[in-house]
Each structure stands twice: as C-alpha cells, then as structure tokens.
Design a protein around this motif. Sequence first.
Motif, mmCIF file in Angstrom:
data_model
loop_
_atom_site.group_PDB
_atom_site.id
_atom_site.type_symbol
_atom_site.label_atom_id
_atom_site.label_comp_id
_atom_site.label_asym_id
_atom_site.label_seq_id
_atom_site.Cartn_x
_atom_site.Cartn_y
_atom_site.Cartn_z
ATOM 1 N N THR A 71 0.836 -1.204 0.000
ATOM 2 C CA THR A 71 0.000 0.000 0.000
ATOM 3 C C THR A 71 0.870 1.253 0.000
ATOM 4 O O THR A 71 0.622 2.201 -0.746
ATOM 5 C CB THR A 71 -0.928 0.007 1.222
ATOM 6 O OG1 THR A 71 -1.739 -1.170 1.218
ATOM 7 C CG2 THR A 71 -1.825 1.231 1.216
ATOM 8 N N GLY A 72 1.904 1.246 0.836
ATOM 9 C CA GLY A 72 2.826 2.381 0.868
ATOM 10 C C GLY A 72 3.546 2.577 -0.440
ATOM 11 O O GLY A 72 3.793 3.710 -0.870
ATOM 12 N N ASN A 73 3.882 1.467 -1.108
ATOM 13 C CA ASN A 73 4.556 1.550 -2.399
ATOM 14 C C ASN A 73 3.646 2.165 -3.456
ATOM 15 O O ASN A 73 4.080 2.977 -4.287
ATOM 16 C CB ASN A 73 4.998 0.149 -2.831
ATOM 17 C CG ASN A 73 5.821 0.171 -4.099
ATOM 18 O OD1 ASN A 73 6.831 0.864 -4.189
ATOM 19 N ND2 ASN A 73 5.395 -0.579 -5.091
ATOM 20 N N VAL A 74 2.359 1.807 -3.402
ATOM 21 C CA VAL A 74 1.410 2.319 -4.391
ATOM 22 C C VAL A 74 1.177 3.814 -4.204
ATOM 23 O O VAL A 74 1.153 4.582 -5.167
ATOM 24 C CB VAL A 74 0.076 1.546 -4.303
ATOM 25 C CG1 VAL A 74 -0.993 2.231 -5.137
ATOM 26 C CG2 VAL A 74 0.258 0.112 -4.786
ATOM 27 N N ILE A 75 0.990 4.250 -2.940
ATOM 28 C CA ILE A 75 0.686 5.659 -2.694
ATOM 29 C C ILE A 75 1.949 6.511 -2.583
ATOM 30 O O ILE A 75 1.872 7.719 -2.386
ATOM 31 C CB ILE A 75 -0.186 5.844 -1.440
ATOM 32 C CG1 ILE A 75 0.578 5.420 -0.168
ATOM 33 C CG2 ILE A 75 -1.480 5.080 -1.552
ATOM 34 C CD1 ILE A 75 -0.195 5.669 1.117
ATOM 35 N N GLY A 76 3.125 5.856 -2.673
ATOM 36 C CA GLY A 76 4.374 6.607 -2.620
ATOM 37 C C GLY A 76 4.688 7.151 -1.248
ATOM 38 O O GLY A 76 5.165 8.277 -1.118
ATOM 39 N N ASP A 77 4.407 6.363 -0.194
ATOM 40 C CA ASP A 77 4.608 6.820 1.185
ATOM 41 C C ASP A 77 5.698 5.986 1.843
ATOM 42 O O ASP A 77 5.493 4.802 2.138
ATOM 43 C CB ASP A 77 3.300 6.707 1.965
ATOM 44 C CG ASP A 77 3.438 7.209 3.391
ATOM 45 O OD1 ASP A 77 4.097 8.245 3.581
ATOM 46 O OD2 ASP A 77 2.914 6.564 4.307
ATOM 47 N N SER A 78 6.868 6.571 2.067
ATOM 48 C CA SER A 78 7.981 5.838 2.649
ATOM 49 C C SER A 78 7.714 5.450 4.102
ATOM 50 O O SER A 78 8.217 4.424 4.575
ATOM 51 C CB SER A 78 9.265 6.675 2.564
ATOM 52 O OG SER A 78 9.104 7.916 3.235
ATOM 53 N N PHE A 79 6.924 6.248 4.832
ATOM 54 C CA PHE A 79 6.622 5.934 6.227
ATOM 55 C C PHE A 79 5.894 4.591 6.326
ATOM 56 O O PHE A 79 6.245 3.740 7.156
ATOM 57 C CB PHE A 79 5.766 7.049 6.838
ATOM 58 C CG PHE A 79 5.244 6.734 8.215
ATOM 59 C CD1 PHE A 79 6.090 6.750 9.307
ATOM 60 C CD2 PHE A 79 3.911 6.414 8.413
ATOM 61 C CE1 PHE A 79 5.618 6.459 10.581
ATOM 62 C CE2 PHE A 79 3.428 6.128 9.671
ATOM 63 C CZ PHE A 79 4.281 6.149 10.761
ATOM 64 N N THR A 80 4.891 4.372 5.492
ATOM 65 C CA THR A 80 4.141 3.116 5.512
ATOM 66 C C THR A 80 5.040 1.943 5.140
ATOM 67 O O THR A 80 4.934 0.855 5.721
ATOM 68 C CB THR A 80 2.954 3.193 4.531
ATOM 69 O OG1 THR A 80 2.243 4.411 4.747
ATOM 70 C CG2 THR A 80 2.012 2.029 4.727
#
Length: 503
Positions: A71-80
Amino acid sequence: MVFLYLLIYAPLLPELVQDWYEHENFSYGFLIPFIFLYLLWQQREALRNLPVNASLWGALSLLSAVAVGLTGNVIGDSFTMRLSMVLALGGLVHLFLGKRYFKIVLFPLAYLFLMIPPPYLIVKEISYYLRFFDAVLATSALQAMRIPVYQDSYFLHLPNITLEVADVCSGISSVFVMFAIGTFYTYFLPIRPSSKVLVMMGAIFFTVLANLFRIVLISASVYYTGPAILHSFFHQFTGTFTFLLSLAMLIALGEFLRRRSSWTVPKPSRRQNNEASVDGLKVPGQSGSPVRLLTPSFLCALTILALTFYLGNSLESKQAVALQKDLQALPAQLGPYFLTANGNWPDPYQDPNAESAVSRIYEGPGKEQVELYVGYRSNQQVQKRLHSPKIHFPKGWNYVSVDSAQIEIPGSEPIKANWMVTQKGDTKRLVLYWYQARGHSFAGEISNRFAEVKSLILSGRTEGAVVCMATPVLDHENLMQAKERIKDFSGYVYPKLVEILPE
C-alpha cells in the motif's frame, strides 16, 4: 528467505539513515537498533530455554505486514513502507519460532518502530500547535513578571525585539527523544502498568514544561540584557539544560512511583509451567512440532516474500505523461496582470522535485504583486514526488494558519484549494495552493494521494502539478482584500493552465 527480505526492504535503509543524519529531531534513531539488540540480549536466557514451535498463523501476520508495504509503495509513502519492514520482521518471528517466542520479543520489536520518523506533515502539525501553546503560556508568564510583551500567533513582540517561537524552539525534538528514553526506562521499572502509563505521560509533559521554561528565560534575558544574548553560549546551553531538567524530572517521578509501589512481576502458574514442560518434550507428530511445521513455514514465507517483491516492482508507475505545452507558454499578460522582474520579490517558492516549472511575478492595476509558481512531474513515486507547500517553505518562512478554499471559475469546475497565511518576521503573505492532475484540482495531500492510486490502478499514470500563488498582505489592507486579489488572478490563470497540463 533472508535475501528476499533484504531485496524488498534494504533499499529503504539509506534514506532512513539519511533522515537520522539530516534531521536533528530524529538523530536518536542511530541508537534504536543497538537498544533493540540490548533488549534481545536481556531475554537471552528465556529464549534459549524456549522450544521452537513454528506457527502457520504467523503467515497472516506476514501477509498483513507486506500488504501495508505494498500500500505504501502504491501511494508513494515511505513511512508506511518502513512500518511494513518492522511488521514483516515480527511476522517472520511468529511464523518460524511461534507465538511464545513472539510474545517475549514483542517489546524489542515494538521499540524498533521508534527508529521510524513520523510523517513530516504530522511532525509539522504537532510543532505548529506546540509553538502556539508555548507562545500563549510564555506571554502570560512574562506579563506576570511585569515584562511588556504582545503575542501575535507564535511571535512575541518585546519593546526591543520580536522573537519567533520557531520549529527548533517548539521542543518537538526533545519530545521525540524523551519518548524514546522514557519508553526504555519505563520498561524496566518494577511498577504497575497503570503507573508506567503515568511515567510515559510525564516524559512528554516534563519536556513541554522544561521547554516553556526555556522560552520564558530567554525572553526575559533578551528584555533585560539585549538581543546579543541570542548569539551567546547561554542561548545554546539552555537547550541542553532544559533537556537534562526534563530527564531529571522523569527519573524523579519514576523513582517516586517505584518506592511507593508494592507491585511485583507475577509468577507463572503451575498450569503454565506444565504446558512449558510438555512443549519442551517436542513430542513427534505434535501440531506444534518444528519437524512438522518448519518446512511449510519456510515455503509459505518464501512464497509471500517473492510475491511481494514481484508486486512491488509491477505496481510502480513507468508511464511518463508529457505536458500539452511548455509551462513557459503561460502568457506574460493575464487580464490586467502583467509579468514583471523577479528582483523585487524576495524568497520565491521553488520545488526541487519538479521536472518542469515556471516561477513568475505579476503586477496588478494597483502595482500589487502576485507570485505564480507551477511545478510538474510526469510521474511520481515515493521520493520523486512534488512537495506540499504546507511543509516546504522558502528559508525563514512558516505558516500561521491554513483554511480550505473553493474558487469559482466561469466555465470550469471550482478549484479545491487551501488558503495559507505565511509569515517571516513582521512580513506576511497570503498563499493559495492546490494540486492539479488529470483535469481535476485537489486541496489536500491525502485526497491527492488517493486520486494518484486510483489513476495508477486504472491507467498506470501518476503525473501531477502543484500550483502556488502568493501576494503580500500590505499594511493598509486586511486579509479579505488580499484574498480577493488572488481570486481575481486565479480566474485568469486557471483556463491557461488547463490548456497546458495533460487531461
């Protein structure tokens, strides 16, 4: 299996270490892995005597962890994605070593989460409210000391100087450090769980209190001795002193509760001891037997990690969408506004992550200036994405307030945007910003991210633009007049932008 884990999560480590190095708020992250290893070492005897009971239920833990990472990879969120790194480690422990092993290493694993810096947007929000809180209470304290002071947002106006409670003065860095120290210290305190919660709350409260004391002390010193003290060793030393003061108060509270507490660690019951003895026999054919479950656990973990690596690469956007026209095609005249030289506009907004950008200063009929910045990326992934104007400022500037806005444009859908009042010293600017992608506008960072995910899934596109307009709030006008000026200007800009940005 270890190779696959590193293949998925090792690329996150250089950026994580860079965050520790570049941001003093999170420099304590260098110590967290060593504390994690120490906590495991403390449990070495318990772990040595525990039987290995592989549990296929751990596959659910691992699946949940990698789902968070994807999910983090898809939305581009390094924190996730960083959260997924620690969660996956816990899932592997549960899968290979069993529930009882997992329970013993649960706290050390949970402590690893502290090495992950929170999203900067959240840090900025916390810092924003801490600055206001400190400014309000410091003003009351200074006035009680009969020092004349006037508070304007997080600015303290003294007779001889105006002081800003900046991000570094908000105490946010000390809050994170003290929470990490307090968590470690409280874990070893032989007190009731309810008392441990009190100590953890004290870690935050004492830090905020000590930082407030520092602001009052510095402000009073500047009033009585002059601004030169801000450049002295005293100013720097007060930061160290207040941190040590909050640490001393935390330890004093912990020791006070320890001496008053009669609580002891409960001993395991006879039934639990019997269960441990039975587990220790490792009966062949038993459902928890390593011989029976280690091979399926290994194959299960291997499949999950391999699939995660494949999906992580296949979900990346590789389609770059070009502009319909160059951004420089924006006209030099937009209605009554004419392009002027940038020399009279200090600190223009810039986004280093933009592939294409235009930065201009326009003058209206009354010579009022309006800044226009448009930054564009043909695709966006994790660090290669446009910044938020709410957290990315020219040096010395910061926001005072943020409100949602809806700008009506004839012949188009309304622009969903944000009003933001920014300030540097005594200078104020009104900013209107939004994200533009695929013919739609988005006010918030979260709504923009979800729109990107939807576009990535449906069409493989993640292109987007950030539009930022700013105008000074002049001494002879109110905020509403500045808003009307930007509204008027945006009505001329938006139709031209629609012709340039891809639909």
